[in-house]
Write an enzyme that holds these catalytic residues in place. Structure first.
Site, PDB file in Angstrom:
ATOM      1  N   HIS A  64       0.808  -1.216   0.000  1.00 38.85           N
ATOM      2  CA  HIS A  64       0.000   0.000   0.000  1.00 38.85           C
ATOM      3  C   HIS A  64       0.847   1.274   0.000  1.00 38.85           C
ATOM      4  O   HIS A  64       0.314   2.384  -0.102  1.00 38.85           O
ATOM      5  CB  HIS A  64      -0.936   0.001   1.219  1.00 38.85           C
ATOM      6  CG  HIS A  64      -2.223   0.737   0.990  1.00 38.85           C
ATOM      7  ND1 HIS A  64      -2.411   1.602  -0.054  1.00 38.85           N
ATOM      8  CD2 HIS A  64      -3.385   0.734   1.671  1.00 38.85           C
ATOM      9  CE1 HIS A  64      -3.631   2.105  -0.008  1.00 38.85           C
ATOM     10  NE2 HIS A  64      -4.250   1.596   1.024  1.00 38.85           N
ATOM     11  N   ARG A  65       2.163   1.134   0.095  1.00 34.14           N
ATOM     12  CA  ARG A  65       3.022   2.317   0.051  1.00 34.14           C
ATOM     13  C   ARG A  65       3.035   2.931  -1.341  1.00 34.14           C
ATOM     14  O   ARG A  65       3.157   4.159  -1.489  1.00 34.14           O
ATOM     15  CB  ARG A  65       4.448   1.959   0.474  1.00 34.14           C
ATOM     16  CG  ARG A  65       4.588   1.565   1.944  1.00 34.14           C
ATOM     17  CD  ARG A  65       6.014   1.138   2.257  1.00 34.14           C
ATOM     18  NE  ARG A  65       6.425  -0.028   1.464  1.00 34.14           N
ATOM     19  CZ  ARG A  65       7.646  -0.562   1.502  1.00 34.14           C
ATOM     20  NH1 ARG A  65       8.573  -0.035   2.273  1.00 34.14           N
ATOM     21  NH2 ARG A  65       7.938  -1.624   0.762  1.00 34.14           N
TER      22      ARG A  65
END
Length: 305
Positions: free
Chosen positions: A276-277
């Site tokens: 999700h970065r």
């Protein structure tokens, strides 16, 4: 022997060579000292690690394991070889990467009929081991070309995203000795038949313990398939430093609604775990939707891959 589970370790051999077979009492006493000293070193090392971990991560408190042998018999096995590598890889991934999962089902009824027909026609020849995984790898490759973020890696120290312009797809293989990930390189330049043959060859070598190390390096995306073992789905761990992984469940007959009618279709559960970065939920939804579309229609798959 003073090693884990009663194993002989190199120190035991040197101790025996020094004291000889005629001095069992002296050897036993020396072994006792060795074990005690090792225990002190282990306790000190653990205390230092626990203190450092607690100081680094808020609310993290690492405690030593209890003495399980006080409640009943146990067997101790050293963590080594493939299992140790897997453990380190998984801890690294789950510690560094914020995992998120997106799930969907692909209707592979028509694709599987085509696969079975072609597998029977090619029996004994090229592509005779045609599996659903080969089609998924080709569909994933097309998806990665359309969405480069899923074929990338994040360098957290330089704060850079590295987009790889080559497509090497790894697939998890259960060898009986542990999990390994053979890599099929250049999947964008290989046919489904070539990919199917390579899956079979690399899986065979992996189970025999003969897969070369270079065939497990350089992956850009990984697929794990638990379908042959059963289960309705899986939430996999990203194969760090990759940024996404696809988990395949077991394709099974399921009642679904088509044009207002309840019909039985072969549905394939899919789970995309992603970092999700650098990847947002909307990106993952579009990626999986495109994958489902490709797998649901063999003609679309042939055209887009």
């Amino acid at each position: 022997p003073t090693g884990p589970g009663g194993r002989v370790v190199p120190e035991d051999v040197h101790r025996f060579a020094e004291h000889g077979a005629g001095a069992p009492a002296a050897a036993a006493a020396e072994a006792g000292k060795h074990v005690a000293a090792k225990q002190v070193r282990d306790d000190t090392a653990f205390a230092e690690f626990a203190a450092h971990a607690s100081a680094t991560i808020p609310f993290l408190e690492v405690e030593p394991l209890p003495d399980f042998s006080s409640d009943g018999p146990v067997e101790v096995e050293a963590l080594r070889s493939i299992r140790r590598k897997v453990a380190r890889k998984m801890v690294t991934s789950m510690t560094l990467v914020p995992h998120v999962a997106h799930m969907d089902d692909a209707d592979v009824t028509d694709l599987d009929k085509f696969r079975v027909r072609e597998k029977e026609r090619r029996a004994g020849g090229a592509g005779g081991k045609l599996t659903l995984l080969a089609f998924v790898i080709k569909a994933i490759t097309a998806g990665l070309k359309a969405a480069p973020a899923f074929n990338a890696s994040l360098d957290p120290f330089r704060e850079e995203i590295i987009y790889k312009q080559y497509y090497n797809i790894g697939f998890a293989a259960d060898t009986g000795r542990g999990l390994v990930v053979p890599v099929i390189k250049g999947t964008n330049n290989k046919s489904i038949i070539q990919i199917a043959d390579e899956i079979y060859d690399k899986t065979t070598l992996a189970r025999e313990g003969k897969l070369p190390p270079e065939d497990m390096r350089g992956g850009t995306f990984t697929i794990t398939n638990v379908g042959s073992l059963g289960g309705t789905g899986v939430i996999p761990t990203i194969n760090y430093p990759e940024v996404a992984i696809l988990g395949m469940g077991m394709a099974h007959d399921k009642p679904v609604v088509r044009d207002g009618e309840i019909v039985v279709r072969k549905m394939l559960p899919l789970t995309l775990a992603f970092d999700h970065r650098i990847i947002d939920g909307a990106d993952a939804a579009r990626f999986v939707t495109a994958l489902v579309r490709a797998l649901s229609d063999p003609y679309v798959l042939m055209l887009e891959s």
